[in-house]
Design an enzyme around this catalytic site. Structure first.
Site, short mmCIF file in Angstrom:
data_model
loop_
_atom_site.label_atom_id
_atom_site.label_comp_id
_atom_site.label_asym_id
_atom_site.label_seq_id
_atom_site.Cartn_x
_atom_site.Cartn_y
_atom_site.Cartn_z
N ARG A 58 0.80 -1.22 0.00
CA ARG A 58 0.00 0.00 0.00
C ARG A 58 0.83 1.27 0.00
O ARG A 58 0.56 2.21 -0.75
CB ARG A 58 -0.93 0.05 1.23
CG ARG A 58 -2.20 -0.72 1.06
CD ARG A 58 -2.63 -1.28 2.39
NE ARG A 58 -1.65 -2.29 2.79
CZ ARG A 58 -1.76 -3.57 2.47
NH1 ARG A 58 -2.81 -4.00 1.84
NH2 ARG A 58 -0.82 -4.43 2.81
N THR A 59 1.83 1.33 0.86
CA THR A 59 2.55 2.60 0.99
C THR A 59 3.25 2.95 -0.32
O THR A 59 3.12 4.06 -0.83
CB THR A 59 3.54 2.54 2.17
OG1 THR A 59 2.82 2.17 3.34
CG2 THR A 59 4.21 3.88 2.39
N LYS A 87 25.38 -3.74 -2.87
CA LYS A 87 26.83 -3.74 -3.14
C LYS A 87 27.60 -3.10 -1.99
O LYS A 87 28.80 -2.91 -2.07
CB LYS A 87 27.13 -2.93 -4.41
CG LYS A 87 26.48 -3.44 -5.67
CD LYS A 87 26.94 -2.55 -6.82
CE LYS A 87 26.14 -2.81 -8.08
NZ LYS A 87 26.42 -1.78 -9.11
N ARG A 108 11.21 3.93 2.60
CA ARG A 108 10.96 2.97 3.69
C ARG A 108 12.23 2.16 3.90
O ARG A 108 12.86 1.72 2.94
CB ARG A 108 9.81 2.03 3.33
CG ARG A 108 9.71 0.86 4.30
CD ARG A 108 8.48 0.03 4.09
NE ARG A 108 7.30 0.76 4.52
CZ ARG A 108 6.07 0.23 4.55
NH1 ARG A 108 5.90 -1.03 4.18
NH2 ARG A 108 5.05 0.93 4.96
N HIS A 136 5.77 6.11 11.22
CA HIS A 136 5.14 5.96 9.89
C HIS A 136 4.12 7.09 9.74
O HIS A 136 2.91 6.89 9.74
CB HIS A 136 4.48 4.58 9.82
CG HIS A 136 4.09 4.14 8.44
ND1 HIS A 136 4.11 4.97 7.33
CD2 HIS A 136 3.67 2.92 7.99
CE1 HIS A 136 3.70 4.27 6.28
NE2 HIS A 136 3.44 3.03 6.65
C1 NCD Z 1 2.05 -0.94 8.08
C2 NCD Z 1 3.55 -0.79 8.11
O1 NCD Z 1 4.23 -1.07 7.11
O2 NCD Z 1 4.02 -0.37 9.14
N1 NCD Z 1 1.56 -1.15 6.78
C3 NCD Z 1 1.29 -0.07 5.99
O3 NCD Z 1 2.14 0.76 5.74
N2 NCD Z 1 0.03 0.05 5.55
C4 NCD Z 1 1.52 -1.89 9.06
C5 NCD Z 1 2.10 -3.28 9.12
O4 NCD Z 1 2.96 -3.67 8.33
O5 NCD Z 1 1.63 -4.02 9.97
#
Ligand code: NCD
Length: 309
Positions: A58-59, A87, A108, A136
């Protein structure tokens, strides 16, 4: 005056209530504009670097969708294995390079604090899409947007955050946002997965009304919003400990109907087993609408930090 131009989005604690209101309003405006047209030309010629060193559905996809719908374009990678970090390149060097190509970076990474390292290395604004078990903030903003759109307002709600509050970065960021509102917060977690005490202490110092319990059913009874989370398997050193704790809280349709049929149920997703699929058809099950809201919230953030809005 709220001005996000050039700012990094690193954690939930960085926002004032006024700034939150502005982001939510811009996100709402994006939603309205997308009802009329499939994409805008607000960011024509701009490029987003989407650097995902850790798994994401999703992100990453909603950041990419957000940039495309703003009229801009995207470069990036979806796993550390396909970037030069495989690398041995340092994060700072990777970021310094990508910074030569793009106007804004979404990242991320598995390490807590990595987003700050990236922000220091880059001239372009950096948006944290999750730094290990840290923060997040973009998820927290879309969660807040979803609370407002599902309940009509944020003040006055009783919000239950349930599950892995120790390692869950979405709840770490979310708690920092809710503290600005007149909400009652109830944290429900197994003893060993409680919200980090420094976060709870900061919320209380800020005057937030926070309760902690292990009893989900009792917490649900008077709640408006239940935010379920996954036990964060990948953060456990001891797999046996994960096995012991998984399945600690499972929300079923029977529970919602018996205890609180008006409940709004959120989840950042992915879900493992903490919400049974028969909950999905309930009117208050908002987690897929919540995922859609991620596009509007991220459009707002990208446009704001690049000074396009
Ligand atoms: C979350 C994350 O990556 O922290 N997912 C997300 O970004 N929608 C929650 C999770 O992974 O549990």
């Amino acid at each position: 005056m709220v001005d996000f131009t050039g700012k990094d989005i690193l954690d939930g604690a960085q926002f004032t209530r006024e700034e939150l209101a502005h982001v939510l309003d811009v996100a709402e405006d994006m939603r309205k504009r997308l009802e009329k047209e499939r994409s805008l030309d607000l960011m024509k010629g701009y490029v987003l670097g989407a650097l995902f060193f850790e798994p994401s559905t999703r992100t990453r996809l909603s950041f990419e969708t957000a940039m495309h719908r703003l009229g801009g374009s995207v470069v990036g990678f979806a796993s550390a294995g396909t970037s030069s970090s495989a690398k041995g390149e340092s994060l700072a060097d990777t970021i310094r390079n990508v910074d030569q190509y793009v106007d804004v970076i979404a990242m991320r990474h598995p390490q807590i604090g990595s987003a700050r390292v990236a922000a220091e290395a880059a001239e372009s604004p950096v948006i944290n899409g999750g730094d290990g078990a840290g923060q997040h903030p973009t998820q927290a903003l879309l969660d807040l947007f979803t609370v407002r759109s599902e309940r009509g307002h944020i003040d006055g709600n009783t919000i239950v955050l349930c599950g892995d509050l120790k390692y869950g970065r979405t709840v770490h960021a979310g708690a920092e946002l809710y503290k600005h509102y007149d909400c009652k917060l109830i944290f429900v977690a197994p003893e060993s997965l409680k919200m980090p005490p420094e976060i709870t202490a900061r919320l209380r110092e800020h005057g937030a009304n926070v309760e902690e319990t292990t009893d989900l059913e009792a917490a649900m009874a008077g709640a408006d919003v239940l935010y379920m989370t996954r036990i964060q398997k990948e953060r456990f050193d001891d797999p046996a400990e994960y096995q012991r704790l998984k399945g600690s809280y499972v929300l079923t349709r029977e529970m919602v109907e018996r205890i609180n049929p008006d409940l709004t149920v959120l989840h950042p997703l992915p879900r493992v087993d903490e919400i049974t699929t028969d909950v999905d058809a309930l009117p208050g099950a908002a987690y897929f609408r919540q995922a859609r809201n991620g596009v509007y919230a991220r459009m707002a953030l990208i446009a704001l930090v690049t000074g396009r809005i």
